[in-house]
Design a protein around this motif. Structure first.
Motif, PDB file in Angstrom:
ATOM      1  N   GLU A  88      17.859  58.243  50.357  1.00  0.00           N
ATOM      2  CA  GLU A  88      18.159  58.193  48.927  1.00  0.00           C
ATOM      3  C   GLU A  88      17.372  57.063  48.265  1.00  0.00           C
ATOM      4  O   GLU A  88      16.684  57.258  47.264  1.00  0.00           O
ATOM      5  CB  GLU A  88      19.667  57.984  48.694  1.00  0.00           C
ATOM      6  N   ARG A 135      20.978  60.444  30.927  1.00  0.00           N
ATOM      7  CA  ARG A 135      21.411  59.338  31.792  1.00  0.00           C
ATOM      8  C   ARG A 135      20.259  58.366  31.961  1.00  0.00           C
ATOM      9  O   ARG A 135      19.149  58.782  32.318  1.00  0.00           O
ATOM     10  CB  ARG A 135      21.828  59.937  33.140  1.00  0.00           C
ATOM     11  N   GLU A 190      14.677  68.701  39.798  1.00  0.00           N
ATOM     12  CA  GLU A 190      15.429  68.971  41.024  1.00  0.00           C
ATOM     13  C   GLU A 190      16.749  69.674  40.718  1.00  0.00           C
ATOM     14  O   GLU A 190      17.339  69.452  39.679  1.00  0.00           O
ATOM     15  CB  GLU A 190      15.738  67.642  41.746  1.00  0.00           C
TER      16      GLU A 190
HETATM   17  C1  IPM Z   1      22.111  62.366  41.816  1.00  0.00           C
HETATM   18  C2  IPM Z   1      22.457  61.991  43.214  1.00  0.00           C
HETATM   19  C3  IPM Z   1      21.754  60.684  43.545  1.00  0.00           C
HETATM   20  C4  IPM Z   1      22.231  59.640  42.565  1.00  0.00           C
HETATM   21  C5  IPM Z   1      21.949  60.210  44.989  1.00  0.00           C
HETATM   22  C6  IPM Z   1      21.551  61.273  45.990  1.00  0.00           C
HETATM   23  C7  IPM Z   1      21.213  58.915  45.254  1.00  0.00           C
HETATM   24  O1  IPM Z   1      23.834  61.895  43.366  1.00  0.00           O
HETATM   25  O2  IPM Z   1      20.930  62.684  41.560  1.00  0.00           O
HETATM   26  O3  IPM Z   1      22.986  62.328  40.943  1.00  0.00           O
HETATM   27  O4  IPM Z   1      23.256  58.979  42.787  1.00  0.00           O
HETATM   28  O5  IPM Z   1      21.580  59.477  41.547  1.00  0.00           O
END
Ligand code: IPM
Ligand code: MN
Length: 348
Positions: free
Chosen positions: A84, A128, A274
């Motif tokens: 991640e 966001r 994604e």
């Molecule tokens: C998202 C996912 C990611 C985040 C993780 C996988 C790091 O939950 O894209 O929301 O927390 O941003």
């Protein structure tokens, strides 16, 4: 000639990306544009074999593409955080994709857990902030391992980082031309440093957009309204952590992860698209996962590179396919992963 970097990633990532690439091929023929893809094998397999997450120079190489198409990152055999932070967050940060854009739309025929809500009620978008806040990774342990241990995790917010995010959200609200309403989602009553700055920046930028109605709600109240009155929202802008949480809730009211897509946007650089659902290890290789989220992410990619007509056609096709599926959930669609991809292409 568009250049698209493809990172299929882990778990069901490659399966859904395959369907996305199938759709890309069909749509490029229909709308007369050319593209080339380059596939990158970054993810758990590569890491477990070589100990390396991404090769050196990866970021510079990616800057040469028009867009990045990502499947999913994460594997049960790799300790949480490594892939991640090493791939997904590194790309978001180093490519300065400072916006995480998450459309929330209930498509026709899709089941929502909210009783009596229809596609007219659920159609908003979350902006966001994607580079700062708690995700910055600042903090420390004190007296680690003792019974007096302290863990400090800092939310890092810059005026510039906040302002560019808020300005993007105002522009988007204007461009959407729907309710023309922008809601700031924060926690001014408790987090009195970070959200004081957010609120001041929001109020200042709002003066430049007299045609946009503004609103403020605490993050806990946003969760409540999202369930009770989702039709109140048009565009929501928030920080990295709150955005992460409320968009999972939002994905559920639009019918689940099967259809939830997101874009990591650098308005001045290369952006990455994604499905937001993760690598779903237990469904890997079974041909049962829903590829619509990855296909919707492709739609966002097409719109981002300027192929608006193709993006519109893709969304219309998604709206036809959702009326044909029994459910959006993996294994319950009434079709296989590949069949859903085929349906999408047939309906283009
Ligand atoms: C998202 C996912 C990611 C985040 C993780 C996988 C790091 O939950 O894209 O929301 O927390 O941003
Ligand atoms: Mn998340």
């Amino acid at each position: 000639m568009y250049k698209i970097a493809v990172i299929p990633g882990d778990g069901t990532g490659p399966e859904v990306i395959n369907e996305g690439l199938k759709v890309l091929k069909a749509i490029s023929g229909k709308f007369n544009f050319e593209y080339e893809t380059k596939i990158y094998d970054w993810g758990a397999k590569r890491y477990l074999k070589s100990g390396e997450v991404m090769p050196e120079g990866a970021i510079d190489e990616l800057k040469k593409f028009n867009a990045i198409y990502l499947g999913a990152i994460g594997h049960p055999k790799v300790k949480p955080g490594i892939l991640e932070r090493g791939i997904l967050l590194k790309l978001r940060f180093d490519l300065e994709q400072y916006i995480n854009l998450r459309p929330v739309k209930l498509y026709p025929g899709v089941w929502t857990p909210l009783k009596d809500k229809t596609p007219e009620d659920i159609d908003f978008i979350v902006v966001r902030e994607n580079n700062e806040g708690l995700y910055k990774g600042m903090g420390e342990f004190q007296r680690k391992g003792t019974k007096d241990e302290v863990a400090i995790q800092i939310s890092y917010n810059t005026r510039g980082g906040i302002e560019r995010c808020i300005r993007y959200a105002f522009e988007l609200t204007r461009k959407r031309n729907k309710k023309k309403k922008l809601t700031l989602c924060g926690k001014t009553n408790v987090l009195t440093y970070a959200w004081d700055l957010w609120q001041r920046a929001f109020n200042d930028v709002a003066k430049e957009y007299p045609d946009i109605k503004t609103d403020y709600a605490h993050v806990d109240a946003v969760c409540m309204w999202m369930v009770k009155n989702p039709d109140w929202f048009d565009v929501i802008v928030t920080d990295n952590m709150f955005g992460d949480i409320i968009t999972d809730l939002a994905a559920m009211i639009q019918g689940g992860m099967g259809v939830a897509a997101g874009g990591n946007i650098n308005p001045e650089g290369v952006s990455m698209f994604e499905p937001i659902g993760g690598s779903a290890p237990k469904y890997t290789g079974k041909n049962v996962i829903n590829p619509l989220a990855a296909i919707c992410a492709l739609g966002m990619l097409l719109s981002n590179i300027g192929e608006e007509k193709a993006a519109d056609a893709l969304e219309k096709s998604v709206m036809k396919v959702t009326t044909k599926l029994k459910s959006l959930s993996a294994g319950k669609m009434g079709y296989s992963t590949q069949e859903v991809g085929d349906l999408l292409v047939e309906n283009l």
